[in-house]
Structures are given as C-alpha cells and as structure tokens.
Design a protein around this motif. Sequence first.
Motif, PDB file in Angstrom:
ATOM      1  N   GLU A  94       2.521   2.291  41.782  1.00  0.00           N
ATOM      2  CA  GLU A  94       3.520   1.067  41.855  1.00  0.00           C
ATOM      3  C   GLU A  94       2.893  -0.084  42.552  1.00  0.00           C
ATOM      4  O   GLU A  94       2.883  -1.260  42.191  1.00  0.00           O
ATOM      5  CB  GLU A  94       4.866   1.607  42.498  1.00  0.00           C
ATOM      6  CG  GLU A  94       5.895   0.338  42.366  1.00  0.00           C
ATOM      7  CD  GLU A  94       7.300   0.945  43.106  1.00  0.00           C
ATOM      8  OE1 GLU A  94       7.996   0.192  43.272  1.00  0.00           O
ATOM      9  OE2 GLU A  94       7.158   2.064  43.491  1.00  0.00           O
ATOM     10  N   GLU A  95       2.139   0.383  43.659  1.00  0.00           N
ATOM     11  CA  GLU A  95       1.638  -0.842  44.427  1.00  0.00           C
ATOM     12  C   GLU A  95       0.734  -1.392  43.584  1.00  0.00           C
ATOM     13  O   GLU A  95       0.156  -2.697  43.688  1.00  0.00           O
ATOM     14  CB  GLU A  95       1.103  -0.301  45.599  1.00  0.00           C
ATOM     15  CG  GLU A  95       2.002   0.384  46.695  1.00  0.00           C
ATOM     16  CD  GLU A  95       1.536   1.051  47.831  1.00  0.00           C
ATOM     17  OE1 GLU A  95       2.183   1.298  48.697  1.00  0.00           O
ATOM     18  OE2 GLU A  95       0.288   1.661  47.665  1.00  0.00           O
ATOM     19  N   ILE A  96      -0.230  -0.601  42.712  1.00  0.00           N
ATOM     20  CA  ILE A  96      -1.432  -1.362  41.888  1.00  0.00           C
ATOM     21  C   ILE A  96      -0.718  -2.210  41.070  1.00  0.00           C
ATOM     22  O   ILE A  96      -1.387  -3.478  40.453  1.00  0.00           O
ATOM     23  CB  ILE A  96      -2.196  -0.048  41.363  1.00  0.00           C
ATOM     24  CG1 ILE A  96      -2.873   0.724  42.176  1.00  0.00           C
ATOM     25  CG2 ILE A  96      -3.062  -0.675  40.256  1.00  0.00           C
ATOM     26  CD1 ILE A  96      -4.176  -0.215  43.059  1.00  0.00           C
ATOM     27  N   ASP A  97       0.598  -1.760  40.308  1.00  0.00           N
ATOM     28  CA  ASP A  97       0.940  -2.745  39.596  1.00  0.00           C
ATOM     29  C   ASP A  97       1.291  -3.991  40.139  1.00  0.00           C
ATOM     30  O   ASP A  97       1.626  -5.122  39.765  1.00  0.00           O
ATOM     31  CB  ASP A  97       2.267  -1.970  38.929  1.00  0.00           C
ATOM     32  CG  ASP A  97       1.986  -0.954  38.029  1.00  0.00           C
ATOM     33  OD1 ASP A  97       0.940  -0.850  37.339  1.00  0.00           O
ATOM     34  OD2 ASP A  97       2.786   0.101  37.489  1.00  0.00           O
ATOM     35  N   GLY A  98       2.002  -3.677  41.437  1.00  0.00           N
ATOM     36  CA  GLY A  98       2.561  -4.979  42.082  1.00  0.00           C
ATOM     37  C   GLY A  98       1.070  -5.982  42.399  1.00  0.00           C
ATOM     38  O   GLY A  98       1.233  -7.089  42.187  1.00  0.00           O
ATOM     39  N   LEU A  99      -0.064  -5.500  42.728  1.00  0.00           N
ATOM     40  CA  LEU A  99      -1.158  -6.242  42.751  1.00  0.00           C
ATOM     41  C   LEU A  99      -1.655  -6.895  41.645  1.00  0.00           C
ATOM     42  O   LEU A  99      -2.107  -7.956  41.620  1.00  0.00           O
ATOM     43  CB  LEU A  99      -2.314  -5.245  43.366  1.00  0.00           C
ATOM     44  CG  LEU A  99      -2.273  -4.771  44.977  1.00  0.00           C
ATOM     45  CD1 LEU A  99      -3.177  -3.645  45.079  1.00  0.00           C
ATOM     46  CD2 LEU A  99      -2.235  -5.817  45.830  1.00  0.00           C
ATOM     47  N   ARG A 104      -2.591 -11.731  38.740  1.00  0.00           N
ATOM     48  CA  ARG A 104      -2.564 -12.401  37.390  1.00  0.00           C
ATOM     49  C   ARG A 104      -1.666 -13.717  37.502  1.00  0.00           C
ATOM     50  O   ARG A 104      -1.901 -14.540  36.549  1.00  0.00           O
ATOM     51  CB  ARG A 104      -1.860 -11.573  36.407  1.00  0.00           C
ATOM     52  CG  ARG A 104      -2.913 -10.233  35.859  1.00  0.00           C
ATOM     53  CD  ARG A 104      -2.042  -9.380  35.288  1.00  0.00           C
ATOM     54  NE  ARG A 104      -3.045  -8.318  34.682  1.00  0.00           N
ATOM     55  CZ  ARG A 104      -2.654  -7.240  34.311  1.00  0.00           C
ATOM     56  NH1 ARG A 104      -1.230  -6.704  34.084  1.00  0.00           N
ATOM     57  NH2 ARG A 104      -3.440  -6.164  33.745  1.00  0.00           N
ATOM     58  N   SER A 105      -1.133 -13.711  38.604  1.00  0.00           N
ATOM     59  CA  SER A 105      -0.412 -15.041  38.843  1.00  0.00           C
ATOM     60  C   SER A 105      -1.130 -16.067  39.123  1.00  0.00           C
ATOM     61  O   SER A 105      -2.391 -16.045  39.666  1.00  0.00           O
ATOM     62  CB  SER A 105       0.707 -14.944  39.830  1.00  0.00           C
ATOM     63  OG  SER A 105       0.144 -14.845  41.252  1.00  0.00           O
ATOM     64  N   PRO A 106      -0.844 -17.680  38.964  1.00  0.00           N
ATOM     65  CA  PRO A 106      -1.698 -18.765  39.508  1.00  0.00           C
ATOM     66  C   PRO A 106      -1.984 -18.357  41.115  1.00  0.00           C
ATOM     67  O   PRO A 106      -3.189 -18.856  41.510  1.00  0.00           O
ATOM     68  CB  PRO A 106      -0.655 -19.948  39.299  1.00  0.00           C
ATOM     69  CG  PRO A 106       0.109 -19.317  38.319  1.00  0.00           C
ATOM     70  CD  PRO A 106       0.425 -17.962  38.418  1.00  0.00           C
ATOM     71  N   LEU A 107      -1.009 -18.083  41.871  1.00  0.00           N
ATOM     72  CA  LEU A 107      -1.442 -17.960  43.254  1.00  0.00           C
ATOM     73  C   LEU A 107      -2.438 -16.751  43.610  1.00  0.00           C
ATOM     74  O   LEU A 107      -3.455 -17.074  44.342  1.00  0.00           O
ATOM     75  CB  LEU A 107      -0.063 -17.617  44.073  1.00  0.00           C
ATOM     76  CG  LEU A 107      -0.290 -17.357  45.512  1.00  0.00           C
ATOM     77  CD1 LEU A 107      -0.761 -18.909  46.397  1.00  0.00           C
ATOM     78  CD2 LEU A 107       0.983 -17.192  46.166  1.00  0.00           C
TER      79      LEU A 107
END
Length: 209
Positions: A94-99, A104-107
Amino acid sequence: MGTRIRIGVLLWLLAFCGAVAAAVAPSEQQVRDLFKVMRMEQTLGQMNTQMATLMQQKLPCVPAAYWQGFVDSDGAAAVMQRMVPVFQRHFSGEEIDGLLKFYRSPLGQKVLTEMPAAMAEATQVGQQWGQERTRTMLQELEKKGSLDAQGRCPAAPEAAKSETRPATRPVKKHVRHKTTHHHKPAAKPRPKSATPVPAKSGTPAPARS
C-alpha cells in the motif's frame, strides 16, 4: 453474553486481518515500477560519472575512458535487482502504491528534478554555516583564555616550565668504593753476625789474650 464475546472476537479478527493486509510486502513489479518513476537508472548514471571523476583523480595513470563503464547497463540491472528486496522490507504494498501516486504527480516529478540541486546547495549552505560557527566559537574560547593565539589548548604550567628551563646534565650518583688495605710483606729476620756488637756503654770491652 456469548453473542457479545463472539462479536468481539469477530471484530478483533477483522481488525487484525486488515492490519495484516496493510502490511503485505509489495511485489517485485511494484518496486520496479517505483524505480522507473523515480528515474533510478538516471540516478545510477550520475553516480557513474561521479565515480569515474573520483577514480581519475586518485589514479591519473589510468585513462578516464576506462572508468566510464563503472556502472554499465549490466551493472545498473544488478544494482536494482539487489535493491528490490530492500524496498520490500521497508515498505508495504500500500505504501509503494502511495509513493507511485506521488511521484507520478506534477509535484513528485518536480521533486525528482529539483531535489538533487536543492540538496547540493543546502549542503554548501550547511558547510558554510558550520565554518562560520566554528570560527566564532574559537574566538570566544581565545578571549576566555581556554585556547591560545594559535587556537590550541595552552600547555600546563609544569609543561611550560619544563620547556623554558634549560636542559641540565644528569647528576651522577656517587658510589662509595670500599678501601682496600695493602699489607706490606713481613721483613725477613736478619742473620746473626759472628762479630760481637760493641756495647753501648762507655766501658771498653776487655781485650782477648
């Protein structure tokens, strides 16, 4: 009473299973997707350039081109293969999915782009501050007398006296020697003479007939 106990146990099992599910280790593909999003191969390429420069400085007799392949494509693959279980131990799926969602976001992409330069500048700022702070503290210690003009600990009074005192020759200890008495050999007895020794008195000795 029994129903309440069964409901309590069921709720506890659900919570426990949820915690276990949240702590499931990520798959290898999840970690590799994270490496791709974090541009891990590009980071290893930068490390290769830095390593080549460092080795060229230490071993100038070796051509610089030799070190350019320090981390080649095979080396990058080998390094990432060893890094996969490290991420699997420290992060859950789950943490890897969050990372992955963040990077993948602009930030997240801006963090990957700007963070190396920001950390390099931050390191320089920290080093400069540390040097200035060290000079200030040394000056304060010199004013207090804790350090001398050269920024060193002053010598102890006994050590200072020993340095300024001229070197003296070591005093030799007087060793008492035993006096030996030399005995003269005893005088040999003189042989008796046949001629009588005249008497010391004034009366002459009677003449022989």
